[in-house]
Design a protein around this motif. Structure first.
Motif, PDB file in Angstrom:
ATOM      1  N   GLU A  58       0.826  -1.228   0.000  1.00 14.30           N
ATOM      2  CA  GLU A  58       0.000   0.000   0.000  1.00 14.30           C
ATOM      3  C   GLU A  58       0.852   1.266   0.000  1.00 14.30           C
ATOM      4  N   GLU A  59       1.959   1.239   0.748  1.00 13.62           N
ATOM      5  CA  GLU A  59       2.857   2.413   0.736  1.00 13.62           C
ATOM      6  C   GLU A  59       3.442   2.635  -0.644  1.00 13.62           C
ATOM      7  N   LEU A  60       3.815   1.537  -1.302  1.00 15.57           N
ATOM      8  CA  LEU A  60       4.399   1.640  -2.646  1.00 15.57           C
ATOM      9  C   LEU A  60       3.381   2.201  -3.626  1.00 15.57           C
ATOM     10  N   ALA A  66       1.642   9.305  -6.108  1.00 15.38           N
ATOM     11  CA  ALA A  66       2.025  10.696  -5.790  1.00 15.38           C
ATOM     12  C   ALA A  66       3.212  11.155  -6.632  1.00 15.38           C
ATOM     13  N   GLY A  67       3.744  10.295  -7.468  1.00 18.34           N
ATOM     14  CA  GLY A  67       4.954  10.608  -8.239  1.00 18.34           C
ATOM     15  C   GLY A  67       4.657  11.449  -9.468  1.00 18.34           C
ATOM     16  N   PRO A  68       5.710  11.811 -10.215  1.00 18.33           N
ATOM     17  CA  PRO A  68       5.527  12.661 -11.400  1.00 18.33           C
ATOM     18  C   PRO A  68       4.773  11.926 -12.522  1.00 18.33           C
ATOM     19  N   ALA A  69       4.198  12.710 -13.450  1.00 19.01           N
ATOM     20  CA  ALA A  69       3.448  12.128 -14.570  1.00 19.01           C
ATOM     21  C   ALA A  69       4.420  11.712 -15.672  1.00 19.01           C
ATOM     22  N   ASN A  70       5.360  10.846 -15.321  1.00 18.56           N
ATOM     23  CA  ASN A  70       6.299  10.258 -16.288  1.00 18.56           C
ATOM     24  C   ASN A  70       6.820   8.951 -15.680  1.00 18.56           C
ATOM     25  N   ILE A  71       7.761   8.302 -16.366  1.00 17.35           N
ATOM     26  CA  ILE A  71       8.195   6.972 -15.891  1.00 17.35           C
ATOM     27  C   ILE A  71       8.838   7.007 -14.511  1.00 17.35           C
ATOM     28  N   TRP A  72       9.265   8.172 -14.064  1.00 18.70           N
ATOM     29  CA  TRP A  72       9.964   8.205 -12.756  1.00 18.70           C
ATOM     30  C   TRP A  72       9.019   7.989 -11.592  1.00 18.70           C
ATOM     31  N   ARG A  73       7.695   7.979 -11.834  1.00 17.20           N
ATOM     32  CA  ARG A  73       6.785   7.587 -10.749  1.00 17.20           C
ATOM     33  C   ARG A  73       7.089   6.138 -10.330  1.00 17.20           C
ATOM     34  N   PRO A  76      10.992   3.456  -7.817  1.00 12.52           N
ATOM     35  CA  PRO A  76      11.304   2.390  -6.841  1.00 12.52           C
ATOM     36  C   PRO A  76      11.420   0.994  -7.480  1.00 12.52           C
ATOM     37  N   LEU A  77      10.994   0.856  -8.752  1.00 15.59           N
ATOM     38  CA  LEU A  77      11.032  -0.457  -9.416  1.00 15.59           C
ATOM     39  C   LEU A  77      12.021  -0.481 -10.578  1.00 15.59           C
ATOM     40  N   LEU A  78      12.865   0.564 -10.680  1.00  8.43           N
ATOM     41  CA  LEU A  78      13.756   0.702 -11.843  1.00  8.43           C
ATOM     42  C   LEU A  78      15.212   0.863 -11.412  1.00  8.43           C
ATOM     43  N   PRO A  79      16.168   0.582 -12.316  1.00 12.79           N
ATOM     44  CA  PRO A  79      17.591   0.731 -11.958  1.00 12.79           C
ATOM     45  C   PRO A  79      18.044   2.182 -12.084  1.00 12.79           C
ATOM     46  N   VAL A  80      17.497   3.023 -11.225  1.00 14.77           N
ATOM     47  CA  VAL A  80      17.833   4.454 -11.253  1.00 14.77           C
ATOM     48  C   VAL A  80      17.955   4.949  -9.810  1.00 14.77           C
ATOM     49  N   PRO A  81      18.745   6.012  -9.588  1.00 12.39           N
ATOM     50  CA  PRO A  81      18.861   6.540  -8.220  1.00 12.39           C
ATOM     51  C   PRO A  81      17.556   7.193  -7.776  1.00 12.39           C
ATOM     52  N   LEU A 278       0.495  -5.478  -6.315  1.00 11.53           N
ATOM     53  CA  LEU A 278      -0.127  -4.251  -6.847  1.00 11.53           C
ATOM     54  C   LEU A 278      -1.283  -4.559  -7.794  1.00 11.53           C
ATOM     55  N   VAL A 279      -1.296  -5.760  -8.350  1.00 13.19           N
ATOM     56  CA  VAL A 279      -2.442  -6.220  -9.155  1.00 13.19           C
ATOM     57  C   VAL A 279      -2.760  -7.651  -8.708  1.00 13.19           C
ATOM     58  N   GLU A 280      -3.975  -8.091  -9.006  1.00 14.59           N
ATOM     59  CA  GLU A 280      -4.320  -9.462  -8.604  1.00 14.59           C
ATOM     60  C   GLU A 280      -3.587 -10.472  -9.504  1.00 14.59           C
ATOM     61  N   ASP A 281      -3.371 -11.655  -8.964  1.00 15.78           N
ATOM     62  CA  ASP A 281      -2.660 -12.699  -9.695  1.00 15.78           C
ATOM     63  C   ASP A 281      -3.660 -13.458 -10.560  1.00 15.78           C
TER      64      ASP A 281
END
Ligand SMILES: Cc1ncc(COP(=O)(O)O)c(C=O)c1O
Ligand SMILES: [Zn+2]
Length: 428
Positions: A58-60, A66-73, A76-81, A278-281
């Motif tokens: 739920e926190e994720l 609440a993140g930006p309207a681009n891929i950086w939202r 937390p799931l990507l190889p980026v700082p 985050l989605v049902e299985d």
């Protein structure tokens, strides 16, 4: 740093957020994060291994929303700082998921069930901005100052733009005979653009040689030595589609195939969302789409083969014209595991489908979008794709880049500036 360096410790020292290491897709051998792409044990492709263990679902979800309207939202799931959104990058993504009710009616799909994920809305008008944005962050982390790639057209433009924004040099390689829209798009950002006399597979071979040569030393080739990072950008298509559907998995997806990387990473993204809660299985089917004139993967799928035999491409869908697709065998696995398929359409069907999508939904797709829409139509007609299930068709590029494909589309009439002349033209 030399392009082919293999780090010798087992700990990763760069900060690429939740990315913990590189892991071999074939044998699982792990190495620290670095600009390497092939396993030193078995030559299998390296992929990013993550540590998502600290995330609360739920926190994720709240953090993403609440993140930006681009891929950086999805940082937390990507190889980026973690501070990626503050760095100079092209910030692609969060493109429209078009509810395609008019197209659905034409194709016999139930109302409300058909969607087009329209990635022509990215900064350089193709999905390649997603993968390049990731590769740029890896290039920065590894200390490269030149960005390069072998490209069927769209990637070259995305690399040029990202390099310009971030202050990198760029030098990119394309087949010499690409569409003018792609050539101009790749050149306009001021980097070096080199046409190679040959097809994409020749360009790719050339880049593999360059990477091992002192001439290419210190270069970040986004789809070669940065490929593990680059490829992860395609996961964001899966994340966005599910979030835009209200955190639900679609039942069916139709995805174009060139190297096959995008399709495999969309599957990886969907699997991650399921594991993170985050989605049902539930089951979903992935369908791959190719042009008949470059259809090594659909040919193997239909023949029941596990290996993909290379082809010499001859199609107007130049962005998909990879005759020897690196991820072809993995695409076959995914299509078979999920109960999907890989299908192809003729160039005439590609053009018809571009026009159909434009006429019904106001979306002007490049030839790759004509391939996915054309394949969707064919799969519905053959009863392979279920028209009562939620289906997402990808349009990965902009029709303005492939105008030749629809040459002849133009003025309805030419008239004098008078009402009489307008009436004479027979339009009232
Ligand atoms: C518009 C477009 N769609 C789809 C693809 C397929 O990408 P992949 O090589 O990841 O299969 C490409 C690749 O160049 C492309 O340019
Ligand atoms: Zn291996």
């Amino acid at each position: 740093m030399a392009a082919q360096t293999v780090a010798s410790t087992t700990e990763s020292t760069v900060d690429l957020g939740p990315a913990a290491a590189l892991s071999c897709r074939e044998c699982g051998h792990r190495v620290p994060l670095g600009p390497v792409f092939a396993c030193e044990e078995c030559f299998g492709p390296l992929e990013i291994a993550y540590d998502f263990s600290a995330y609360d679902t739920e926190e994720l979800r709240k953090r993403i929303e609440a993140g930006p309207a681009n891929i950086w939202r999805y940082a937390p799931l990507l190889p980026v700082p973690a501070d990626v959104a503050d760095k100079p990058n092209i910030n692609p993504g969060w493109t429209a998921l078009v509810k395609a009710d008019n197209l659905a009616r034409e194709l016999g799909v139930d109302a409300g069930k058909l969607f087009v994920k329209d990635d022509s809305g990215n900064p350089t008008h193709s999905f390649k901005d997603r993968v390049v944005a990731q590769a740029l962050e890896a290039a920065r982390a590894f200390g490269f100052t030149t960005l390069s790639c072998s490209s069927t057209g769209n990637l070259a433009g995305a690399v040029g733009a990202a390099a310009a924004r971030a202050g990198f040099r760029s030098c990119v390689f394309i087949p010499h005979d690409l569409e003018q829209g792609k050539v101009v798009m790749a050149a306009i950002y001021g980097g070096e653009l080199v046409g190679i006399e040959g097809n994409y597979d020749d360009v790719n071979r050339f880049c593999s040689e360059l990477i091992g040569d002192p001439a290419g030393e210190g270069w970040g080739f986004v789809n070669v030595n940065l490929r593990p990072y680059y490829a992860e950008g395609s996961k964001t298509l899966a994340y966005e589609i599910c979030e835009q559907l209200g955190w639900r998995l679609p039942d069916q997806l139709v995805v174009p195939i060139a190297s096959g990387s995008q399709l495999t990473k969309i599957d990886k993204g969907l699997q991650e969302l399921i594991k993170l809660g985050l989605v049902e299985d539930k089951p979903y089917k992935i369908f791959g789409a190719q042009a008949l004139g470059c259809s090594p993967v659909s040919t193997a799928f239909k023949a029941g083969h596990d290996v993909v035999r290379p082809q010499k491409p001859d199609t107007i869908a130049k962005s998909l014209a990879i005759g020897n697709p690196a991820d072809g065998p993995y695409v076959l696995d995914i299509a078979r595991r999920t109960g999907g398929a890989v299908e192809d359409v003729t160039d005439e069907q590609v053009v018809e489908a571009i026009k159909l999508l434009a006429r019904t939904e106001g979306v002007f797709a490049e030839t790759a979008g004509g391939v996915t829409v054309g394949v969707t139509k064919k799969l519905i007609e053959s009863g392979t794709l279920d028209p009562s299930k939620t289906t997402v068709v990808l349009n990965t590029g902009d029709g303005l880049k492939t105008l030749d494909a629809v040459a002849g589309t133009g003025l309805t009439a030419t008239i004098r500036p008078s009402l009489d002349s307008f009436r004479e033209a027979g339009l009232v």
